[in-house]
Design an enzyme around this catalytic site. Structure first.
Site, PDB file in Angstrom:
ATOM      1  N   GLY A  92       7.156   4.164  -3.157  1.00  8.92           N
ATOM      2  CA  GLY A  92       6.321   3.139  -3.969  1.00  8.92           C
ATOM      3  C   GLY A  92       5.105   2.564  -2.946  1.00  8.92           C
ATOM      4  O   GLY A  92       4.899   3.031  -2.057  1.00  8.92           O
ATOM      5  N   GLY A  94       3.578   0.728  -0.591  1.00  8.85           N
ATOM      6  CA  GLY A  94       4.056   0.082   0.427  1.00  8.85           C
ATOM      7  C   GLY A  94       2.646  -0.812   0.779  1.00  8.85           C
ATOM      8  O   GLY A  94       3.115  -2.023   1.541  1.00  8.85           O
ATOM      9  N   ARG A  95       1.418  -0.179   0.612  1.00  6.16           N
ATOM     10  CA  ARG A  95       0.501  -0.995   1.127  1.00  6.16           C
ATOM     11  C   ARG A  95      -0.762  -1.013   0.144  1.00  6.16           C
ATOM     12  O   ARG A  95      -2.079  -1.002   0.512  1.00  6.16           O
ATOM     13  CB  ARG A  95       0.019  -0.425   2.474  1.00  6.16           C
ATOM     14  CG  ARG A  95      -0.278   1.044   2.436  1.00  6.16           C
ATOM     15  CD  ARG A  95      -1.084   1.455   3.816  1.00  6.16           C
ATOM     16  NE  ARG A  95      -1.031   3.113   3.831  1.00  6.16           N
ATOM     17  CZ  ARG A  95      -1.516   3.421   4.836  1.00  6.16           C
ATOM     18  NH1 ARG A  95      -2.373   3.055   5.824  1.00  6.16           N
ATOM     19  NH2 ARG A  95      -1.583   4.949   4.871  1.00  6.16           N
ATOM     20  N   LYS A 115      -6.085   0.301  -1.366  1.00  4.99           N
ATOM     21  CA  LYS A 115      -5.374   0.886  -0.162  1.00  4.99           C
ATOM     22  C   LYS A 115      -5.336   0.153   1.047  1.00  4.99           C
ATOM     23  O   LYS A 115      -6.668   0.115   1.476  1.00  4.99           O
ATOM     24  CB  LYS A 115      -5.217   2.277  -0.047  1.00  4.99           C
ATOM     25  CG  LYS A 115      -4.375   3.120   0.699  1.00  4.99           C
ATOM     26  CD  LYS A 115      -4.593   4.768   0.618  1.00  4.99           C
ATOM     27  CE  LYS A 115      -3.690   5.600   1.449  1.00  4.99           C
ATOM     28  NZ  LYS A 115      -4.129   7.068   1.252  1.00  4.99           N
ATOM     29  N   ASP A 127       3.648  -2.228   7.803  1.00  2.00           N
ATOM     30  CA  ASP A 127       2.696  -3.610   8.092  1.00  2.00           C
ATOM     31  C   ASP A 127       1.818  -3.691   6.850  1.00  2.00           C
ATOM     32  O   ASP A 127       1.066  -4.829   6.630  1.00  2.00           O
ATOM     33  CB  ASP A 127       2.025  -3.539   9.268  1.00  2.00           C
ATOM     34  CG  ASP A 127       0.706  -2.512   9.324  1.00  2.00           C
ATOM     35  OD1 ASP A 127       0.586  -1.547   8.557  1.00  2.00           O
ATOM     36  OD2 ASP A 127       0.030  -2.487  10.262  1.00  2.00           O
ATOM     37  N   GLY A 128       1.833  -2.759   5.987  1.00  3.19           N
ATOM     38  CA  GLY A 128       1.094  -2.734   4.739  1.00  3.19           C
ATOM     39  C   GLY A 128      -0.573  -2.778   4.737  1.00  3.19           C
ATOM     40  O   GLY A 128      -1.248  -2.754   3.938  1.00  3.19           O
ATOM     41  N   ARG A 185       2.521  10.209  -9.966  1.00  2.56           N
ATOM     42  CA  ARG A 185       2.777  11.384  -9.018  1.00  2.56           C
ATOM     43  C   ARG A 185       4.421  12.009  -9.376  1.00  2.56           C
ATOM     44  O   ARG A 185       4.735  11.629 -10.488  1.00  2.56           O
ATOM     45  CB  ARG A 185       3.515  10.778  -7.912  1.00  2.56           C
ATOM     46  CG  ARG A 185       2.250   9.765  -7.201  1.00  2.56           C
ATOM     47  CD  ARG A 185       2.721   8.553  -6.391  1.00  2.56           C
ATOM     48  NE  ARG A 185       1.447   7.884  -5.989  1.00  2.56           N
ATOM     49  CZ  ARG A 185       0.804   7.810  -4.985  1.00  2.56           C
ATOM     50  NH1 ARG A 185       1.028   8.697  -4.089  1.00  2.56           N
ATOM     51  NH2 ARG A 185      -0.210   6.777  -4.549  1.00  2.56           N
ATOM     52  N   ASP A 259       5.844  12.672  -3.522  1.00  3.88           N
ATOM     53  CA  ASP A 259       5.082  11.372  -3.809  1.00  3.88           C
ATOM     54  C   ASP A 259       3.551  11.560  -3.594  1.00  3.88           C
ATOM     55  O   ASP A 259       2.964  10.838  -4.146  1.00  3.88           O
ATOM     56  CB  ASP A 259       5.483  10.334  -3.119  1.00  3.88           C
ATOM     57  CG  ASP A 259       5.448  10.719  -1.606  1.00  3.88           C
ATOM     58  OD1 ASP A 259       6.341  11.801  -1.053  1.00  3.88           O
ATOM     59  OD2 ASP A 259       5.033   9.748  -0.900  1.00  3.88           O
ATOM     60  N   ASN A 260       3.182  12.679  -2.913  1.00  2.00           N
ATOM     61  CA  ASN A 260       1.456  12.963  -2.891  1.00  2.00           C
ATOM     62  C   ASN A 260       1.207  13.988  -3.637  1.00  2.00           C
ATOM     63  O   ASN A 260       0.253  14.678  -3.528  1.00  2.00           O
ATOM     64  CB  ASN A 260       1.330  13.261  -1.374  1.00  2.00           C
ATOM     65  CG  ASN A 260       1.779  12.005  -0.537  1.00  2.00           C
ATOM     66  OD1 ASN A 260       1.628  10.941  -0.874  1.00  2.00           O
ATOM     67  ND2 ASN A 260       1.829  12.373   0.697  1.00  2.00           N
TER      68      ASN A 260
HETATM   69  P1  AMP Z   1       1.913   8.726   2.428  1.00  2.00           P
HETATM   70  O1  AMP Z   1       2.691  10.002   2.590  1.00  2.00           O
HETATM   71  O2  AMP Z   1       1.445   8.470   3.700  1.00  2.00           O
HETATM   72  O3  AMP Z   1       1.288   8.772   1.234  1.00  2.00           O
HETATM   73  O4  AMP Z   1       2.960   7.379   2.348  1.00  2.00           O
HETATM   74  C1  AMP Z   1       4.392   7.381   2.397  1.00  2.00           C
HETATM   75  C2  AMP Z   1       4.891   6.210   1.890  1.00  2.00           C
HETATM   76  O5  AMP Z   1       4.804   5.378   2.912  1.00  2.00           O
HETATM   77  C3  AMP Z   1       4.210   5.525   0.647  1.00  2.00           C
HETATM   78  O6  AMP Z   1       5.205   4.644   0.172  1.00  2.00           O
HETATM   79  C4  AMP Z   1       3.459   4.599   1.419  1.00  2.00           C
HETATM   80  O7  AMP Z   1       3.000   3.111   0.437  1.00  2.00           O
HETATM   81  C5  AMP Z   1       4.099   4.090   2.733  1.00  2.00           C
HETATM   82  N1  AMP Z   1       3.384   3.441   3.622  1.00  2.00           N
HETATM   83  C6  AMP Z   1       2.377   4.338   4.594  1.00  2.00           C
HETATM   84  N2  AMP Z   1       1.991   3.422   5.337  1.00  2.00           N
HETATM   85  C7  AMP Z   1       2.354   2.209   5.136  1.00  2.00           C
HETATM   86  C8  AMP Z   1       2.007   1.041   5.897  1.00  2.00           C
HETATM   87  N3  AMP Z   1       1.474   0.747   7.009  1.00  2.00           N
HETATM   88  N4  AMP Z   1       2.597  -0.059   5.210  1.00  2.00           N
HETATM   89  C9  AMP Z   1       3.349  -0.148   4.339  1.00  2.00           C
HETATM   90  N5  AMP Z   1       3.801   1.118   3.626  1.00  2.00           N
HETATM   91  C10 AMP Z   1       3.101   2.349   4.185  1.00  2.00           C
HETATM   92 MG    MG Z   2       1.475   8.737  -0.481  1.00  3.45          MG
END
Ligand code: AMP
Ligand code: MG
Length: 497
Positions: A92, A94-95, A115, A127-128, A185, A259-260
């Site tokens: 989901g 996260g940030r 984002k 940390d979001g 996604r 998820d991407n």
């Molecule tokens: P990504 O593969 O980089 O697109 O992200 C994978 C997952 O990690 C997704 O659910 C993002 O929302 C979460 N995420 C990545 N960086 C952060 C962050 N700094 N704080 C919270 N959630 C994060």
């Molecule tokens: Mg992602």
């Protein structure tokens, strides 16, 4: 607080209305001192938004998440995903937050999303937040892809928050506002399929999600004999086309987790991505991709693997008889290779100027990658140099090869095929419209992000301008067409953004 900027935002919120259970209403963390770093005026105009209003303090507050524009219903979307092959049942946003949907000037529905806007219920240990550099990276690579004609999400703006975020050191924080034809996604389907209780035949939410995706991206599938199988086929086809386009420009996504991967067929989530210089299918830039799962040459295979996960999620909708559903989905899934191949070959024929050539040109296409790999040749410069050869000057092409004679046999076959391809000047011009001069070269991306992080956005602006016209060679921009000098070393990108 709710404000209207200009009156220009007119949000709709079909995702929120139709898909309860797939989001959490949420608001952004306050940004103490927002400062607009980059605004995509062309995209703003496409969305019918007034750039002047977006630049105003009220506009910047919207773009950083400090105020919720009228009509928006911010939510964190939930999805799951296979990350490097391992299933995470709940990822989901996260940030990130979906603000809502806007209609662009062509009448298309586009998500507006933030984002780096603070922790959400899906933040897990994160940390979001987001540092400025990676958000500008997403901006510039997305714009480069767009200018190359490759489907992509796009950045509307990057706003520095005025707050530092802790990574390996303290870095300025930022929020990216992103526009996408949707944020659905493969992982959204995986999450939803896992919610349903098969014993209860509980596929209601999955069906609503699939219907939403059909209405949004593939409306004609609704009238098909099996709409959900047709949805799968359309997503598979659009992804086969997308990945072929990546392969034709040397793009390495770097983190092709499920998820991407979008349902729309747009490239999404620019993290550790980068472009090849030397042609090598084993190229990996991401520091965390130690096994090379997402290496350049693996991308088509990984796309098909991800699509198998989508098929699994859709099975209960495809047929209530599981064996029949598996058989139907497998037939579509196995068509990936042939579709990908067709897209890639069509693209290669255009790159080699052979679209007008009659007969089979496949051996020319098949033989080239191994020759390029053996010559350690710059992929982009090589293809661009071919139009000079068509115009009668082989020197630019030969100058890129460590052993020019190794390509003599291939070149003479290629020229023989070209002899029937059409008038050379027109063929060369057509090649220049598909073989870019300028791609986001790693050394320029790094230079631009480093300078911007230190407060100087001039190199970033210059790079954006170069990449906005990738096919038009312009005097004075030679450095942007050149691969990284040896002292730049081997390039590593980092996922921990
Ligand atoms: P990504 O593969 O980089 O697109 O992200 C994978 C997952 O990690 C997704 O659910 C993002 O929302 C979460 N995420 C990545 N960086 C952060 C962050 N700094 N704080 C919270 N959630 C994060
Ligand atoms: Mg992602």
């Amino acid at each position: 607080m709710t404000v209207a900027v200009g009156t220009s935002f007119t949000f709709d919120n079909t995702y929120v209305r139709e898909l309860e259970g797939l989001y959490q209403p949420w608001t952004a963390a306050p940004a103490p001192a927002p400062r607009l770093v980059a605004l995509n005026e062309e995209l703003a105009a496409e969305l019918g938004l007034d750039a002047g209003a977006l630049r105003s303090p009220e506009g910047v507050d919207v773009l950083v998440g400090n105020t919720v524009p009228g009509g928006a219903q911010p939510v964190a979307q939930v999805y799951s995903g296979h990350q490097f092959g391992n299933y995470s049942p709940r990822l989901g946003d996260g940030r990130a937050l979906l603000l809502g949907e806007l209609h662009d000037r062509s009448g298309n529905r586009r998500d507006l999303h933030l984002k780096g806007s603070g922790r959400t219920p899906f933040a897990r240990g994160g940390d979001g937040k987001a540092p400025l550099g990676p958000m500008l990276r997403e901006y510039v690579i997305g714009e480069a892809m767009h200018a190359l004609g490759i489907p992509t999400t796009r950045a509307l703006a990057v706003v520095a928050t005025g707050e530092d975020v802790a990574r390996d050191r303290l870095l300025p924080g930022a929020v990216l506002s992103r526009v996408a034809s949707s944020h659905l996604r493969v992982g959204t389907f995986q999450y939803t399929a896992a919610l349903g209780d098969p014993a209860q035949d509980d596929t209601a939410l999955l069906r609503r999600l699939a219907d939403h995706a059909i209405a949004r991206h593939h409306p004609d599938a609704a009238a098909a004999a099996n709409p959900y199988l047709t949805l799968f086929e359309r997503v598979l086809d659009t992804q086969a086309s997308l990945v072929a386009r990546w392969m034709l420009v040397g793009f390495v996504h770097g983190v092709m987790n499920t998820d991407n991967m979008t349902i729309s067929g747009e490239t999404i989530d620019y993290g550790p991505c980068a472009f090849l210089d030397v042609y090598d299918p084993a190229t990996v830039f991401s520091s965390i991709d130690e096994a090379g799962r997402y290496a350049f040459g693996n991308q088509p295979r990984v796309a098909q693997w991800n699509l198998a996960r989508l098929a699994e999620a859709l099975l209960p909708l495809i047929d209530t008889d599981q064996d029949a559903a598996v058989a139907a989905a497998t037939e579509v899934l196995t068509s990936f290779q042939e579709r990908y191949d067709r897209y890639w070959r069509d693209g290669m024929r255009a790159k080699l100027g052979l679209t007008g050539a009659p007969g089979r040109t496949d051996p020319l296409i098949d033989d080239l990658p191994a020759l390029l790999a053996a010559q350690r040749v710059d992929f982009t410069a090589f293809h661009r140099s071919l139009s000079s050869a068509v115009r009668g000057d082989d020197a630019p092409m030969r100058s890129l090869l460590t052993d020019p004679s190794a390509l003599d046999e291939w070149t003479s076959r290629w020229k023989a095929a070209l002899a029937t391809a059409g008038e050379p000047g027109a063929v060369a011009d057509a090649m220049d419209r598909v073989n870019p001069v300028y791609i986001p070269r790693n050394q320029h991306v790094e230079e631009a992000l480093t300078a911007a992080t230190a407060g100087d956005t001039a190199p970033f602006e210059r790079l954006l301008d170069v990449l906005a016209h990738p096919f038009d060679e312009r005097p004075g921009l030679e450095a942007y067409a050149a691969p990284a000098p040896p002292e730049f070393g081997s390039y590593t990108t980092f996922c921990g953004t």
